[in-house]
Design an enzyme around this catalytic site. Sequence first.
Site, PDB file in Angstrom:
ATOM      1  N   GLY A 263       0.847  -1.182   0.000  1.00  0.00           N
ATOM      2  CA  GLY A 263       0.000   0.000   0.000  1.00  0.00           C
ATOM      3  C   GLY A 263       0.882   1.231   0.000  1.00  0.00           C
TER       4      GLY A 263
ATOM      5  N   HIS B 275      14.006   4.987  -0.868  1.00  0.00           N
ATOM      6  CA  HIS B 275      14.794   4.318   0.164  1.00  0.00           C
ATOM      7  C   HIS B 275      16.253   4.514  -0.175  1.00  0.00           C
ATOM      8  CE1 HIS B 275      11.220   2.504   1.663  1.00  0.00           C
ATOM      9  NE2 HIS B 275      11.022   1.746   0.604  1.00  0.00           N
TER      10      HIS B 275
ATOM     11  N   GLY C  74       4.488   1.536   4.352  1.00  0.00           N
ATOM     12  CA  GLY C  74       3.800   0.934   3.205  1.00  0.00           C
ATOM     13  C   GLY C  74       3.799  -0.555   3.450  1.00  0.00           C
TER      14      GLY C  74
ATOM     15  N   GLY D 206       6.917  -2.603   5.180  1.00  0.00           N
ATOM     16  CA  GLY D 206       6.885  -2.116   6.566  1.00  0.00           C
ATOM     17  C   GLY D 206       7.133  -0.642   6.670  1.00  0.00           C
ATOM     18  N   LEU D 207       8.227  -0.286   7.399  1.00  0.00           N
ATOM     19  CA  LEU D 207       8.460   1.130   7.658  1.00  0.00           C
ATOM     20  C   LEU D 207       9.865   1.556   7.266  1.00  0.00           C
ATOM     21  CD1 LEU D 207      10.443   1.549  10.376  1.00  0.00           C
ATOM     22  CD2 LEU D 207       8.404   0.745  11.545  1.00  0.00           C
ATOM     23  N   ALA D 208      10.006   2.855   7.013  1.00  0.00           N
ATOM     24  CA  ALA D 208      11.310   3.424   6.681  1.00  0.00           C
ATOM     25  C   ALA D 208      11.482   4.685   7.510  1.00  0.00           C
ATOM     26  CB  ALA D 208      11.384   3.761   5.200  1.00  0.00           C
TER      27      ALA D 208
ATOM     28  N   CYS E 213       5.194  10.183  -1.170  1.00  0.00           N
ATOM     29  CA  CYS E 213       3.933   9.648  -0.665  1.00  0.00           C
ATOM     30  C   CYS E 213       2.729  10.345  -1.298  1.00  0.00           C
ATOM     31  CB  CYS E 213       3.868   9.732   0.864  1.00  0.00           C
ATOM     32  SG  CYS E 213       5.332   9.040   1.650  1.00  0.00           S
TER      33      CYS E 213
END
Lengths: 235, 165
Positions: free
Chosen positions: A80, A86, A149, A160-162, A178
């Site tokens: 999502g 990244h 996401g 997951g997360l960043a 985003c």
Amino acid sequence: MRGPLKLEVWKMGFVNYLEALKLQEKLVSDRKLCRIPDTLLSLQHPPTYTLGKRRTDHNLLIPESELKNIGAELHYTQRGGDITFHGPHQAILYPIISLREMGLGARNYVEKLESTMIELSSLYGVKACAGKKCETGVWVGERKIGAIGVRISSGITSHGLAFNIDPELEYFKHIVPCGITDKEVTSLRRETSTALPSEEVIQEQLISCFARLFGYNTVVQKENPSILSDHEEIA
Amino acid sequence: MALTLWASSTANALKISCASKPHLSLAFSFSRCFSTVLDGLKYANSHEWVKHEGSVATIGITDHAQDHLGEVVFVELPEPGGSVSQGKGFGAVESVKATSDINSPISGEVVEVNSKLTEAPGLINKSPYEEGWMIKVKPSSPSELESLMGSKEYTKFCEEEDASH
């Protein structure tokens, strides 16, 4: 009645995006079959832009052909969320966990991921908060310090997360991060006046915040985690 | 609990019995988590519902599911003519930056897809059992419906799942 909650942490260092994706797919499949416990990948990526399921590539502001010139890759994923970047000095966590066993839905899961980054920020005196409606993520004022996401397949999570420790923020100028215009991206380095320890320490703290917020009472580290498992090769 | 008691005490006051109102085709039961579960539907443990009417089964996700997902902003559905298999994914929804696969409770051929969900994905939140329906399927093995939960079983299932959190 549920037994003690165990989390296995893989500290992977620097990992190419596609390799990490293939590893996650394998781990999700293993987790579905209960072959592995809840697993957490902790890593960083080389410069990589990624898109979510909605394929919002109108939010990439430079031609795809230009990406090689700036040393970055682009990948389309099933997670999502909108477009994001990244890169080195950004701490990434990819939890491969069973939400069903935990009794969590998507909304609660994402809120806990936000809380993980908020708690880490607070260790450095940075007051971060969750995004308002439709702005999932972690913000310091109007500046975004952490992105989320996620993909959930038969109740098992991936992606997951960043969290921005100190990435090269220039890379974010090539996207509408985003999908939200008029909002800046920031980092822990920018927001704190505290001296930062090594990234390894910060990543370890991020893992601890995650484990505590999700109620894991046993956290083990996988020895010699690698992209290739003991018995298989990635085709 | 409150709504069921209100309904029956009002019915008593008006000297109406619920059974004599045939258009009240949907009866409610409540789970402790206060999401709606409808009688007459069948439920999968991945929180999808099936309404079997004649040769067509309508499929969607439950009130419990939409509540736990958050606001749905995107829905991915199959094309009519495709096939679905019990327990396998047929589409996905996105909410709070999470895409969640939706699994089919039964096997069969997709005969209709709710195209309104492309423009108005929030229908899944507002009306999960009616306007938020996702696909209509011609069941290939109607006996699969027997392996699904009824409303009381599903209500208990939700309570147990939420209690483990």
